[in-house]
Design a protein around this motif. Structure first.
Motif, mmCIF file in Angstrom:
data_model
loop_
_atom_site.group_PDB
_atom_site.id
_atom_site.type_symbol
_atom_site.label_atom_id
_atom_site.label_comp_id
_atom_site.label_asym_id
_atom_site.label_seq_id
_atom_site.Cartn_x
_atom_site.Cartn_y
_atom_site.Cartn_z
ATOM 1 N N LEU A 1 0.832 -1.210 0.000
ATOM 2 C CA LEU A 1 0.000 0.000 0.000
ATOM 3 C C LEU A 1 0.864 1.256 0.000
ATOM 4 O O LEU A 1 0.606 2.217 -0.742
ATOM 5 N N LYS A 2 1.914 1.242 0.828
ATOM 6 C CA LYS A 2 2.819 2.403 0.872
ATOM 7 C C LYS A 2 3.475 2.604 -0.499
ATOM 8 O O LYS A 2 3.638 3.731 -0.962
ATOM 9 N N GLN A 3 3.803 1.486 -1.128
ATOM 10 C CA GLN A 3 4.448 1.579 -2.446
ATOM 11 C C GLN A 3 3.483 2.147 -3.490
ATOM 12 O O GLN A 3 3.862 2.994 -4.296
ATOM 13 N N ILE A 4 2.236 1.710 -3.479
ATOM 14 C CA ILE A 4 1.265 2.223 -4.468
ATOM 15 C C ILE A 4 1.181 3.735 -4.372
ATOM 16 O O ILE A 4 1.207 4.446 -5.370
ATOM 17 N N PHE A 5 1.031 4.229 -3.138
ATOM 18 C CA PHE A 5 0.689 5.640 -2.971
ATOM 19 C C PHE A 5 1.865 6.518 -2.540
ATOM 20 O O PHE A 5 1.691 7.726 -2.375
ATOM 21 N N GLY A 6 3.031 5.919 -2.331
ATOM 22 C CA GLY A 6 4.165 6.697 -1.844
ATOM 23 C C GLY A 6 3.859 7.323 -0.488
ATOM 24 O O GLY A 6 4.272 8.460 -0.213
ATOM 25 N N ALA A 7 3.140 6.582 0.353
ATOM 26 C CA ALA A 7 2.692 7.141 1.637
ATOM 27 C C ALA A 7 3.746 6.919 2.722
ATOM 28 O O ALA A 7 4.526 5.963 2.663
ATOM 29 N N GLU A 8 3.760 7.812 3.718
ATOM 30 C CA GLU A 8 4.721 7.673 4.820
ATOM 31 C C GLU A 8 4.312 6.526 5.746
ATOM 32 O O GLU A 8 5.151 5.829 6.303
ATOM 33 N N HIS A 9 2.992 6.358 5.942
ATOM 34 C CA HIS A 9 2.533 5.288 6.831
ATOM 35 C C HIS A 9 1.195 4.740 6.338
ATOM 36 O O HIS A 9 0.360 5.492 5.832
ATOM 37 N N ALA A 10 1.009 3.418 6.494
ATOM 38 C CA ALA A 10 -0.251 2.790 6.067
ATOM 39 C C ALA A 10 -0.802 1.925 7.193
ATOM 40 O O ALA A 10 -0.050 1.203 7.854
ATOM 41 N N TYR A 11 -2.114 1.992 7.389
ATOM 42 C CA TYR A 11 -2.814 1.191 8.406
ATOM 43 C C TYR A 11 -3.947 0.464 7.683
ATOM 44 O O TYR A 11 -4.828 1.122 7.103
ATOM 45 N N VAL A 12 -3.898 -0.870 7.713
ATOM 46 C CA VAL A 12 -4.792 -1.627 6.824
ATOM 47 C C VAL A 12 -5.920 -2.363 7.561
ATOM 48 O O VAL A 12 -6.593 -3.196 6.973
ATOM 49 N N GLN A 13 -6.131 -2.039 8.848
ATOM 50 C CA GLN A 13 -7.109 -2.810 9.605
ATOM 51 C C GLN A 13 -8.571 -2.386 9.478
ATOM 52 O O GLN A 13 -9.451 -3.204 9.755
ATOM 53 N N PRO A 14 -8.894 -1.144 9.119
ATOM 54 C CA PRO A 14 -10.321 -0.773 9.108
ATOM 55 C C PRO A 14 -11.168 -1.730 8.265
ATOM 56 O O PRO A 14 -10.758 -2.146 7.181
ATOM 57 N N HIS A 15 -12.335 -2.062 8.818
ATOM 58 C CA HIS A 15 -13.192 -3.051 8.158
ATOM 59 C C HIS A 15 -13.986 -2.440 7.013
ATOM 60 O O HIS A 15 -14.606 -3.158 6.240
ATOM 61 N N SER A 16 -14.031 -1.113 6.956
ATOM 62 C CA SER A 16 -14.817 -0.434 5.919
ATOM 63 C C SER A 16 -14.305 1.000 5.801
ATOM 64 O O SER A 16 -13.482 1.436 6.619
ATOM 65 N N GLY A 17 -14.831 1.727 4.833
ATOM 66 C CA GLY A 17 -14.471 3.144 4.701
ATOM 67 C C GLY A 17 -14.993 3.956 5.872
ATOM 68 O O GLY A 17 -14.325 4.892 6.345
ATOM 69 N N ALA A 18 -16.189 3.605 6.345
ATOM 70 C CA ALA A 18 -16.767 4.326 7.490
ATOM 71 C C ALA A 18 -15.875 4.141 8.722
ATOM 72 O O ALA A 18 -15.618 5.095 9.475
ATOM 73 N N ASP A 19 -15.392 2.921 8.928
ATOM 74 C CA ASP A 19 -14.476 2.653 10.051
ATOM 75 C C ASP A 19 -13.161 3.414 9.878
ATOM 76 O O ASP A 19 -12.592 3.927 10.846
ATOM 77 N N ALA A 20 -12.682 3.457 8.638
ATOM 78 C CA ALA A 20 -11.426 4.173 8.377
ATOM 79 C C ALA A 20 -11.611 5.649 8.735
ATOM 80 O O ALA A 20 -10.727 6.268 9.345
ATOM 81 N N ASN A 21 -12.771 6.207 8.382
ATOM 82 C CA ASN A 21 -13.021 7.614 8.722
ATOM 83 C C ASN A 21 -13.099 7.815 10.230
ATOM 84 O O ASN A 21 -12.588 8.808 10.758
ATOM 85 N N LEU A 22 -13.728 6.862 10.927
ATOM 86 C CA LEU A 22 -13.795 6.997 12.395
ATOM 87 C C LEU A 22 -12.401 6.926 13.015
ATOM 88 O O LEU A 22 -12.079 7.686 13.934
ATOM 89 N N VAL A 23 -11.590 6.010 12.519
ATOM 90 C CA VAL A 23 -10.201 5.913 13.023
ATOM 91 C C VAL A 23 -9.492 7.253 12.789
ATOM 92 O O VAL A 23 -8.811 7.786 13.683
ATOM 93 N N ALA A 24 -9.694 7.819 11.603
ATOM 94 C CA ALA A 24 -9.011 9.087 11.287
ATOM 95 C C ALA A 24 -9.540 10.219 12.179
ATOM 96 O O ALA A 24 -8.749 10.950 12.790
ATOM 97 N N PHE A 25 -10.855 10.357 12.257
ATOM 98 C CA PHE A 25 -11.433 11.443 13.073
ATOM 99 C C PHE A 25 -10.938 11.364 14.514
ATOM 100 O O PHE A 25 -10.471 12.337 15.098
ATOM 101 N N TRP A 26 -11.083 10.160 15.094
ATOM 102 C CA TRP A 26 -10.734 10.038 16.515
ATOM 103 C C TRP A 26 -9.226 10.181 16.737
ATOM 104 O O TRP A 26 -8.799 10.692 17.772
ATOM 105 N N SER A 27 -8.430 9.747 15.775
ATOM 106 C CA SER A 27 -6.974 9.917 15.934
ATOM 107 C C SER A 27 -6.622 11.393 15.935
ATOM 108 O O SER A 27 -5.754 11.845 16.694
ATOM 109 N N ILE A 28 -7.295 12.152 15.069
ATOM 110 C CA ILE A 28 -7.036 13.596 15.036
ATOM 111 C C ILE A 28 -7.452 14.208 16.373
ATOM 112 O O ILE A 28 -6.715 15.017 16.968
ATOM 113 N N LEU A 29 -8.629 13.787 16.867
ATOM 114 C CA LEU A 29 -9.098 14.353 18.141
ATOM 115 C C LEU A 29 -8.161 13.976 19.294
ATOM 116 O O LEU A 29 -7.870 14.789 20.169
ATOM 117 N N VAL A 30 -7.703 12.744 19.279
ATOM 118 C CA VAL A 30 -6.785 12.299 20.344
ATOM 119 C C VAL A 30 -5.501 13.116 20.295
ATOM 120 O O VAL A 30 -5.033 13.646 21.303
#
Ligand code: DSN
Length: 490
Positions: free
Chosen positions: A103-132
């Motif tokens: 995934l990092k190779q596809i997008f040239g990303a600094e970090h990749a997290y592949v556990q979210p079960h869906s896009g909605a979950d991925a958004n929740l992980v992102a929102f709450w990580s920002i809040l934390v």
């Protein structure tokens, strides 16, 4: 006779491993739960007999599908690679690390997290990580404490309230935004205050000048870009400038177009990865993987994002992560770039032909994989069109248009997308033919009369059976040339 036995007899000289695995699995399932085997078989038959024009769907490879059906599902692996809360996770580590690296190779990303079960979950992980990271951790520091566990109940309550007061600014649902971008009926609007930007009412496209002014007034803590029903590219360089001008975290949900970024159709300012602090996506739309989600982020967010479990998620799904790893490897191949380009070319051809046949496309066209057709000139709601097209053999979904008067249930539009038909190998000729079929059906469909009230139905439409029959035959002729999973004989 079991499916697998029939297959082995017929193909003794040329056995296809994927077909063997699929048919044997169906026989095994049928021996215990015939209803489930039947439903899977019927779904294959349904997907083979209808043109799939749902913009968010695709056909994953049989390798992706088969990677999900195994004992990895039985393993708990809370935590992240080499930092787990259970023993015996070495094999899951291998699988998850491969998915992350691909995934990092596809997008040239600094970090990749592949556990979210869906896009909605991925958004929740992102929102709450920002809040934390931006609220909770700063408040812990301000209170002179080192960890969350050191806070008194009163201090923790104060942190909780502060997180609830943050502001999210995303695209409105009517303009093409997603439910998880602050819609009232979604948790995203309950965990933060949400405000929306709209497309310009005349151009039906984003106006970055207006957006910048609105951001200055609203001062969001998170500026969110991304969509599920917007047919234009987004300039992420401009969006990042706007986010920076108000000190917001810039987040992009690229669920719909991650395959177009992976396939290098969206480059430079149209590629969100270099510009956004955090990028989320699903894995199953243009990216053509198994159903699921992921998060990419800058290194500064990596530690917090890695704690998506327990922050938001339960245990990861290692069998799905295995399938993600396969799909990411597929997306890393040069073939995928050709595929992504064909998706967009097909969408453009489809939109232009629909227009020349008299349909109005919201914003005047498309630059990605999807388009929204405004049905007003046909006198139909989205539900009329969705159901009559399905009868003709085309699977589409109804969708609101900007300023929609019919609401999200009936709607005034349909959304069409080309990722799935492009996977089957269709091209310009087929797009022209499909547009022609769609317009002919829509022009001839009329809202049905509701017997009880004598009023026009907003949901059901009627059509001359001869026209419907002709449309079905044309659809079948296209599908016959592009079989789905031809190696599986059912
Ligand atoms: N359901 C997806 C779509 O159709 O766009 C998004 O959640």
């Amino acid at each position: 006779m079991p499916r697998i036995q029939k297959y082995l007899q017929k193909h003794a000289q040329n056995l296809q491993p994927a077909a063997i695995a699929y048919l044997a699995a169906l026989d095994q399932i049928e021996s215990f739960a015939p209803l489930i085997a039947h439903a899977i078989e019927q779904e294959l038959s349904d997907q083979r007999s209808h043109l799939k024009l749902i913009a968010s769907e695709n056909y994953s490879s049989l390798t992706v599908q088969l990677a999900m059906g195994n004992l990895l599902t039985d393993k708990y692996a809370e935590g992240y690679p080499h930092h787990r809360f259970y023993a015996g996770c070495e094999n899951v580590d291998l699988v998850e690390e491969m998915a992350q690296e691909e995934l990092k190779q596809i997008f040239g990303a600094e970090h990749a997290y592949v556990q979210p079960h869906s896009g909605a979950d991925a958004n929740l992980v992102a929102f709450w990580s920002i809040l934390v990271q931006k609220v909770q951790n700063k408040e812990i520091e301000r209170l002179g404490k080192k960890t969350l566990d050191e806070l008194t109940p009163e201090e923790y309550e104060q942190v909780r309230k502060l997180m609830n007061q943050q502001k999210l600014m995303g695209m409105s649902l009517n303009s093409g935004g997603h439910l998880t971008h602050g819609y009232r009926h979604n948790i995203s609007s309950k965990m933060m205050r949400s405000v929306f930007y709209d497309v310009d009412p005349k151009t039906e496209q984003l106006d970055y000048h207006t957006l910048a002014k609105q951001a200055l007034q609203e001062k969001p803590d998170i500026l969110l870009a991304g969509y599920s029903a917007y047919s234009r590219r987004i300039n992420f360089a401009k969006m990042r400038e706007i986010a920076d001008s108000v000190g917001a975290v810039f987040m992009v949900d690229m669920a719909h177009f991650s395959g177009l970024v992976a396939g290098k159709v969206f480059q430079d300012e149209y590629n969100p990865v270099p510009y956004a602090h955090i990028v989320t996506s699903t894995t199953h739309k243009t990216l053509r993987g198994p159903r699921g989600g992921f998060v990419l982020c800058k290194a500064e967010f990596a530690d917090t994002i890695n704690k998506g479990c327990p922050l938001v998620l339960g245990g990861p799904l290692p069998h799905v992560i295995a399938a993600k790893a396969i799909a990411f490897k597929e997306a890393n191949s040069p073939n995928f770039q050709d595929y992504a380009q064909r998706i967009v070319k097909n969408a453009n051809t489809l939109a232009e032909k629909l227009k020349s046949d008299g349909a109005r496309i919201v914003s005047g066209g498309t630059e990605n994989h999807l388009m929204i057709v405004d049905l007003s000139s046909f006198g139909l709601t989205g539900r009329h069109a969705e159901s009559i097209l399905r009868k003709a053999g085309l699977t589409v979904n109804r969708n609101t248009i900007p300023g929609d008067q019919n609401g999200p249930w009936y709607t005034s539009g349909i959304r069409l997308g080309t990722p799935a038909v492009t996977t089957l190998g269709m091209g310009t000729d087929e797009m022209n033919e499909i547009a022609d079929i769609i317009v002919k059906v829509l022009k001839n469909a009329k809202p049905a009369i509701v017997e009880k009230t004598g009023q026009l139905s907003k949901a059901n439409a009627e059509i001359d059976p001869k026209i419907l029959d002709e449309a079905q035959q044309r659809v079948n002729a296209i599908l016959a040339k592009f079989p789905l999973y031809p190696e599986i004989e059912i």
